[in-house]
Enzyme design. Structure first.
Site, PDB file in Angstrom:
ATOM      1  N   SER A 193       0.868  -1.166   0.000  1.00  0.00           N
ATOM      2  CA  SER A 193       0.000   0.000   0.000  1.00  0.00           C
ATOM      3  C   SER A 193       0.913   1.226   0.000  1.00  0.00           C
ATOM      4  O   SER A 193       1.672   1.435   0.945  1.00  0.00           O
ATOM      5  CB  SER A 193      -0.879  -0.015   1.251  1.00  0.00           C
ATOM      6  OG  SER A 193      -1.665   1.144   1.331  1.00  0.00           O
ATOM      7  N   LYS A 222      -1.003  -1.111  -4.463  1.00  0.00           N
ATOM      8  CA  LYS A 222      -2.190  -0.291  -4.157  1.00  0.00           C
ATOM      9  C   LYS A 222      -1.700   1.112  -3.886  1.00  0.00           C
ATOM     10  O   LYS A 222      -0.686   1.290  -3.193  1.00  0.00           O
ATOM     11  CB  LYS A 222      -2.895  -0.899  -2.948  1.00  0.00           C
ATOM     12  CG  LYS A 222      -3.687   0.048  -2.062  1.00  0.00           C
ATOM     13  CD  LYS A 222      -4.504  -0.745  -1.044  1.00  0.00           C
ATOM     14  CE  LYS A 222      -4.677   0.023   0.256  1.00  0.00           C
ATOM     15  NZ  LYS A 222      -5.417  -0.769   1.272  1.00  0.00           N
ATOM     16  N   LYS A 237      -2.923   4.974  -2.459  1.00  0.00           N
ATOM     17  CA  LYS A 237      -3.945   5.767  -1.791  1.00  0.00           C
ATOM     18  C   LYS A 237      -4.341   6.900  -2.728  1.00  0.00           C
ATOM     19  O   LYS A 237      -3.461   7.509  -3.370  1.00  0.00           O
ATOM     20  CB  LYS A 237      -3.394   6.328  -0.482  1.00  0.00           C
ATOM     21  CG  LYS A 237      -3.086   5.266   0.555  1.00  0.00           C
ATOM     22  CD  LYS A 237      -4.365   4.629   1.087  1.00  0.00           C
ATOM     23  CE  LYS A 237      -4.097   3.744   2.285  1.00  0.00           C
ATOM     24  NZ  LYS A 237      -5.338   3.142   2.808  1.00  0.00           N
ATOM     25  N   ASP A 277      -7.124   2.905  -3.170  1.00  0.00           N
ATOM     26  CA  ASP A 277      -7.882   2.937  -1.901  1.00  0.00           C
ATOM     27  C   ASP A 277      -8.151   4.392  -1.556  1.00  0.00           C
ATOM     28  O   ASP A 277      -7.217   5.184  -1.376  1.00  0.00           O
ATOM     29  CB  ASP A 277      -7.056   2.265  -0.792  1.00  0.00           C
ATOM     30  CG  ASP A 277      -7.804   2.178   0.542  1.00  0.00           C
ATOM     31  OD1 ASP A 277      -8.950   2.651   0.634  1.00  0.00           O
ATOM     32  OD2 ASP A 277      -7.212   1.628   1.501  1.00  0.00           O
ATOM     33  N   GLU A 293     -11.000   0.527  -3.626  1.00  0.00           N
ATOM     34  CA  GLU A 293     -11.324   0.216  -2.232  1.00  0.00           C
ATOM     35  C   GLU A 293     -11.972   1.415  -1.542  1.00  0.00           C
ATOM     36  O   GLU A 293     -11.455   2.535  -1.621  1.00  0.00           O
ATOM     37  CB  GLU A 293     -10.019  -0.182  -1.513  1.00  0.00           C
ATOM     38  CG  GLU A 293     -10.182  -0.581  -0.050  1.00  0.00           C
ATOM     39  CD  GLU A 293      -8.843  -0.994   0.578  1.00  0.00           C
ATOM     40  OE1 GLU A 293      -7.866  -1.222  -0.182  1.00  0.00           O
ATOM     41  OE2 GLU A 293      -8.769  -1.073   1.812  1.00  0.00           O
ATOM     42  N   ASP A 328     -13.828  -1.830   2.825  1.00  0.00           N
ATOM     43  CA  ASP A 328     -12.934  -1.967   3.981  1.00  0.00           C
ATOM     44  C   ASP A 328     -13.681  -1.402   5.200  1.00  0.00           C
ATOM     45  O   ASP A 328     -14.374  -2.144   5.908  1.00  0.00           O
ATOM     46  CB  ASP A 328     -11.614  -1.217   3.679  1.00  0.00           C
ATOM     47  CG  ASP A 328     -10.658  -1.139   4.851  1.00  0.00           C
ATOM     48  OD1 ASP A 328     -10.975  -1.621   5.939  1.00  0.00           O
ATOM     49  OD2 ASP A 328      -9.542  -0.558   4.691  1.00  0.00           O
ATOM     50  N   LYS A 388      -9.870  -7.286   7.946  1.00  0.00           N
ATOM     51  CA  LYS A 388      -8.928  -6.885   8.999  1.00  0.00           C
ATOM     52  C   LYS A 388      -9.555  -7.382  10.290  1.00  0.00           C
ATOM     53  O   LYS A 388     -10.633  -6.918  10.653  1.00  0.00           O
ATOM     54  CB  LYS A 388      -8.792  -5.366   9.062  1.00  0.00           C
ATOM     55  CG  LYS A 388      -8.148  -4.720   7.848  1.00  0.00           C
ATOM     56  CD  LYS A 388      -8.169  -3.199   7.942  1.00  0.00           C
ATOM     57  CE  LYS A 388      -7.523  -2.585   6.712  1.00  0.00           C
ATOM     58  NZ  LYS A 388      -7.714  -1.114   6.664  1.00  0.00           N
ATOM     59  N   GLY A 420      -4.151  -4.278   5.936  1.00  0.00           N
ATOM     60  CA  GLY A 420      -3.070  -3.969   6.873  1.00  0.00           C
ATOM     61  C   GLY A 420      -3.361  -2.665   7.585  1.00  0.00           C
ATOM     62  O   GLY A 420      -4.110  -1.818   7.084  1.00  0.00           O
TER      63      GLY A 420
END
Ligand code: OSB
Ligand code: MG
Length: 367
Positions: free
Chosen positions: A130, A156, A158, A183, A208, A233, A257, A285
């Site tokens: 990430s 991934k 952000k 994400d 995400e 998520d 998670k 994570g």
């Protein structure tokens, strides 16, 4: 039970649509039974931005409400712990930290790796990274270049308004058809649907949590307008909410998670629900230390974890980590599952002691 609040400096700052952090503050739970010790790492943050919980609320809930229900109590199996906490509404991160310590303790009592206790089926897991929001597109390219070279199985990034379509276009132009996803951590609203649809051109594995953390209906409307699968998520706080989201067509993939849903027992129920509904899952994570990271690796060995997760090498986060040796990723982008009892990693008590900001012990005297 012993609780510690620890502070570890991050190797690099991590920036999301919530903001930037330079240090990780988290609670470590240590439980002891019959001379065996188990550890659980709490995934709450300092701020109530990713979730409503914070380190302070977790400390309060664990010491005042969870500990009295578990310390000194007899459990035949750690799956009984979440049920024993039913009177406490919410506070899943607090519950999970204690529940996961109980699973580690139980697996160690049985002398088996936690993956076996949890029902895992593989001895290596696929690792993804990430990548946080960067100061510039050049910084982003440099960072992704390093992760691709290290062998990670998917990247991934952000995103947030102003750092999205151009960032993805740049990476596709530079790296071609790598497994790529984004994400948003809930940074958009349904009014951004047309803008988000521009991402469909880039063959992303998924997007995400584009919309608000409790907005299943708008995610369903958005998924109806996107070719790219939505992965939820933050929205998946319980197994019941996952069922509602799947039935509503609000997502095609779910990130698990354990901290978000109250521990391993609930994560297994969520995993099984998704398997029955043909919804692939992957392990999220929360910038965990090696202790929480090892626990995540064990859960990721369950059969429906078919996509690479956000479980990367220790050295991306903490140097040194709280475990020795640290978690490392092989050149093929996989991580071997620890084979020793419980989480199967060697904990450096000396480093934990150095990082401790405060601690407390909760004891019972058996009659
Ligand atoms: O949304 O998945 C998230 C980190 C902190 C809080 C929320 C998230 C994340 C990450 C980082 O994406 C995952 C990791 O590398 O641990
Ligand atoms: Mg996320």
């Amino acid at each position: 039970m012993e609780l510690r609040l620890v502070k570890l400096p991050l190797v690099h700052f991590f920036e999301t649509s919530f903001g930037r952090i330079d240090d990780k503050h988290f609670i470590l739970v240590r439980v002891e039974g019959d001379g065996v010790v188990g550890y659980g790492e709490c995934v709450a943050d300092v701020d109530p931005y990713y979730s409503a919980e914070t380190n302070d609320t977790c400390w309060h809930i664990i010491t005042s409400f969870i500990a009295p229900r578990v310390v000194g109590a007899e459990f035949a199996h750690p799956r009984e712990v979440f049920a024993a906490l039913k009177a406490i509404r919410g506070h899943n991160m607090a519950k999970a930290a204690v529940e996961m310590a109980a699973w580690d303790l139980y697996a160690k009592q049985r002398g088996e790796p936690l993956s076996r206790t949890l029902g895992g089926v593989r001895d290596r897991i696929e690792s993804g990274v990430s990548v946080g929001i960067q100061p510039s597109l050049d910084d982003l390219v440099a960072k992704v270049d390093r992760e691709v070279a290290a062998g990670y199985r998917r990247i991934k990034i952000k995103v947030k308004p102003g750092w999205d379509v151009e960032a993805v276009r740049t990476l596709r132009g530079r790296f071609g058809n790598i497994p790529l996803m984004v994400d948003a951590n809930a940074a958009y609203t349904i009014k951004d649907a047309d803008h988000l649809a521009a991402l469909d051109a880039f063959d992303l594995m998924m997007i995400e949590q584009p919309l608000d953390y409790d907005d299943i209906a708008d995610h369903a409307a958005l998924q109806g307008r996107l070719r790219t699968p939505i992965c939820l998520d933050e929205s998946i706080k319980t197994v019941g909410l996952a069922r509602e989201a799947i039935n509503a067509g609000a997502c095609r993939i779910i990130n698990i998670k354990p901290g978000r849903v109250g521990g391993f027992a609930e994560s297994i129920r969520l995993h099984d629900l998704c398997a029955a509904q043909q919804i692939p899952v992957w392990h999220g994570g929360m910038l965990e230390s090696g202790i929480g990271r090892a626990a995540n690796i064990h859960l990721s060995t369950l059969p429906n974890f078919t996509l690479p997760g956000d479980i990367a090498a220790s050295k991306r986060y903490f140097d040194p980590d709280l475990i020795d040796p640290p978690i490392e990723v092989a050149a093929d982008g996989t991580i071997p599952v620890p084979t020793g009892p419980g989480i199967g990693v060697t904990i450096r008590e000396d480093r934990i002691a150095d990082a401790t900001i405060k601690q407390t012990a909760i004891e019972t005297v058996r009659a």
